[in-house]
Design a protein around this motif. Structure first.
Motif, PDB file in Angstrom:
ATOM      1  N   LYS A   6       5.445  -5.334   1.578  1.00  0.00           N
ATOM      2  CA  LYS A   6       6.268  -6.563   0.950  1.00  0.00           C
ATOM      3  C   LYS A   6       6.937  -6.474  -0.263  1.00  0.00           C
ATOM      4  CE  LYS A   6       5.485 -11.379   0.011  1.00  0.00           C
ATOM      5  NZ  LYS A   6       4.313 -12.504  -0.223  1.00  0.00           N
ATOM      6  N   ASN A   7       8.283  -6.784  -0.273  1.00  0.00           N
ATOM      7  CA  ASN A   7       9.231  -6.728  -1.558  1.00  0.00           C
ATOM      8  C   ASN A   7       8.559  -7.795  -2.644  1.00  0.00           C
ATOM      9  OD1 ASN A   7      10.900  -4.667  -0.472  1.00  0.00           O
ATOM     10  ND2 ASN A   7      12.372  -6.187  -0.153  1.00  0.00           N
ATOM     11  N   VAL A   8       8.530  -7.497  -3.994  1.00  0.00           N
ATOM     12  CA  VAL A   8       8.339  -8.210  -5.046  1.00  0.00           C
ATOM     13  C   VAL A   8       9.387  -8.242  -5.912  1.00  0.00           C
ATOM     14  CG1 VAL A   8       5.850  -7.855  -4.762  1.00  0.00           C
ATOM     15  CG2 VAL A   8       7.271  -6.535  -6.186  1.00  0.00           C
ATOM     16  N   ARG A   9       9.690  -9.025  -6.872  1.00  0.00           N
ATOM     17  CA  ARG A   9      10.822  -9.093  -7.768  1.00  0.00           C
ATOM     18  C   ARG A   9      10.472  -8.606  -9.066  1.00  0.00           C
ATOM     19  NH1 ARG A   9      15.297 -10.984  -6.167  1.00  0.00           N
ATOM     20  NH2 ARG A   9      15.423 -12.433  -4.050  1.00  0.00           N
ATOM     21  N   CYS A  10      11.308  -7.761  -9.698  1.00  0.00           N
ATOM     22  CA  CYS A  10      10.994  -7.262 -11.084  1.00  0.00           C
ATOM     23  C   CYS A  10      11.112  -8.521 -12.153  1.00  0.00           C
ATOM     24  CB  CYS A  10      11.998  -6.241 -11.226  1.00  0.00           C
ATOM     25  SG  CYS A  10      12.019  -5.674 -12.975  1.00  0.00           S
ATOM     26  N   PRO A  11       9.983  -8.402 -12.984  1.00  0.00           N
ATOM     27  CA  PRO A  11      10.094  -9.656 -13.865  1.00  0.00           C
ATOM     28  C   PRO A  11      11.350  -9.423 -14.986  1.00  0.00           C
ATOM     29  CG  PRO A  11       8.156  -8.063 -14.364  1.00  0.00           C
ATOM     30  CD  PRO A  11       8.871  -7.752 -13.128  1.00  0.00           C
ATOM     31  N   PRO A  21       1.490   0.797  -5.899  1.00  0.00           N
ATOM     32  CA  PRO A  21       0.346   0.666  -6.761  1.00  0.00           C
ATOM     33  C   PRO A  21       0.146   1.958  -7.780  1.00  0.00           C
ATOM     34  CG  PRO A  21      -0.104   0.173  -4.520  1.00  0.00           C
ATOM     35  CD  PRO A  21       1.201   1.011  -4.691  1.00  0.00           C
ATOM     36  N   GLN A  22       0.646   3.228  -7.359  1.00  0.00           N
ATOM     37  CA  GLN A  22       0.453   4.391  -8.113  1.00  0.00           C
ATOM     38  C   GLN A  22       1.543   4.491  -9.123  1.00  0.00           C
ATOM     39  OE1 GLN A  22      -2.386   5.963  -7.671  1.00  0.00           O
ATOM     40  NE2 GLN A  22      -2.976   4.655  -6.020  1.00  0.00           N
ATOM     41  N   SER A  23       2.658   3.604  -9.322  1.00  0.00           N
ATOM     42  CA  SER A  23       3.572   3.811 -10.305  1.00  0.00           C
ATOM     43  C   SER A  23       3.112   3.367 -11.579  1.00  0.00           C
ATOM     44  CB  SER A  23       4.710   2.810  -9.883  1.00  0.00           C
ATOM     45  OG  SER A  23       5.783   2.801 -10.726  1.00  0.00           O
ATOM     46  N   ALA A  24       3.612   4.178 -12.518  1.00  0.00           N
ATOM     47  CA  ALA A  24       3.305   3.921 -14.154  1.00  0.00           C
ATOM     48  C   ALA A  24       4.275   2.764 -14.638  1.00  0.00           C
ATOM     49  CB  ALA A  24       3.825   5.189 -14.755  1.00  0.00           C
ATOM     50  N   VAL A  25       5.163   2.229 -13.680  1.00  0.00           N
ATOM     51  CA  VAL A  25       5.908   1.195 -14.090  1.00  0.00           C
ATOM     52  C   VAL A  25       5.875   0.073 -13.661  1.00  0.00           C
ATOM     53  CG1 VAL A  25       7.876   2.757 -14.950  1.00  0.00           C
ATOM     54  CG2 VAL A  25       7.864   1.625 -12.734  1.00  0.00           C
ATOM     55  N   MET A  26       4.851  -0.014 -12.791  1.00  0.00           N
ATOM     56  CA  MET A  26       4.415  -1.584 -12.121  1.00  0.00           C
ATOM     57  C   MET A  26       4.181  -2.515 -13.202  1.00  0.00           C
ATOM     58  SD  MET A  26       4.646  -2.076  -9.038  1.00  0.00           S
ATOM     59  CE  MET A  26       3.573  -3.273  -8.797  1.00  0.00           C
ATOM     60  N   PRO A  27       4.380  -3.571 -13.453  1.00  0.00           N
ATOM     61  CA  PRO A  27       5.005  -4.473 -12.184  1.00  0.00           C
ATOM     62  C   PRO A  27       6.806  -4.298 -12.279  1.00  0.00           C
ATOM     63  CG  PRO A  27       4.578  -5.830 -13.967  1.00  0.00           C
ATOM     64  CD  PRO A  27       4.090  -4.537 -14.232  1.00  0.00           C
ATOM     65  N   PHE A  28       7.231  -3.524 -12.914  1.00  0.00           N
ATOM     66  CA  PHE A  28       8.718  -3.325 -12.961  1.00  0.00           C
ATOM     67  C   PHE A  28       9.320  -2.420 -11.986  1.00  0.00           C
ATOM     68  CE2 PHE A  28       6.735  -4.163 -17.152  1.00  0.00           C
ATOM     69  CZ  PHE A  28       7.283  -5.333 -17.458  1.00  0.00           C
ATOM     70  N   CYS A  29      10.603  -2.539 -11.798  1.00  0.00           N
ATOM     71  CA  CYS A  29      11.271  -1.628 -10.677  1.00  0.00           C
ATOM     72  C   CYS A  29      11.663  -0.335 -11.129  1.00  0.00           C
ATOM     73  CB  CYS A  29      12.476  -2.308 -10.004  1.00  0.00           C
ATOM     74  SG  CYS A  29      13.625  -2.540 -11.276  1.00  0.00           S
ATOM     75  N   SER A  30      11.791  -0.458 -12.663  1.00  0.00           N
ATOM     76  CA  SER A  30      11.937   1.232 -13.023  1.00  0.00           C
ATOM     77  C   SER A  30      11.610   1.237 -14.567  1.00  0.00           C
ATOM     78  CB  SER A  30      13.570   1.055 -13.092  1.00  0.00           C
ATOM     79  OG  SER A  30      14.306   0.329 -14.067  1.00  0.00           O
ATOM     80  N   GLU A  31      11.702   2.356 -15.204  1.00  0.00           N
ATOM     81  CA  GLU A  31      11.428   2.774 -16.369  1.00  0.00           C
ATOM     82  C   GLU A  31      12.220   1.924 -17.447  1.00  0.00           C
ATOM     83  OE1 GLU A  31       9.265   4.562 -19.542  1.00  0.00           O
ATOM     84  OE2 GLU A  31       8.816   4.660 -17.502  1.00  0.00           O
ATOM     85  N   ARG A  32      13.548   1.654 -17.072  1.00  0.00           N
ATOM     86  CA  ARG A  32      14.485   0.852 -17.744  1.00  0.00           C
ATOM     87  C   ARG A  32      14.031  -0.508 -18.075  1.00  0.00           C
ATOM     88  NH1 ARG A  32      18.877  -2.046 -16.926  1.00  0.00           N
ATOM     89  NH2 ARG A  32      20.557  -1.994 -18.453  1.00  0.00           N
TER      90      ARG A  32
END
Length: 75
Positions: A6-11, A21-32
């Motif tokens: 399911k898609n979520v929206r970047c805050p 879930p393994q991403s280091a940038v969650m809950p964001f879509c990118s490091e930027r």
């Protein structure tokens, strides 16, 4: 636990993305976006509300210290 498709929206940018879930940038879509959010916190553009919502009397507070060394007084 099985990852959700399911898609979520970047805050930060509000762009939809599939969370990892393994991403280091969650809950964001990118490091930027993660760093942009951190920057907003550090500038105090955003924060966690605290205390009452009513303004306090300014008369009871001590005056804030001068910000510039030129304003310092040594009486």
């Amino acid at each position: 636990m099985k990852p959700s498709n399911k898609n979520v929206r970047c805050p930060t940018c509000d762009k939809p993305f599939v969370p990892d879930p393994q991403s280091a940038v969650m809950p964001f879509c990118s490091e930027r976006c993660k760093l942009a959010d951190l920057h907003r916190w550090m500038k105090e553009d955003i924060g966690i509300p605290h205390g009452s919502s009513e303004p306090e009397d300014q008369e009871d507070e001590a005056p804030s210290p001068p910000m510039s060394p030129r304003e310092w007084r040594f009486d």
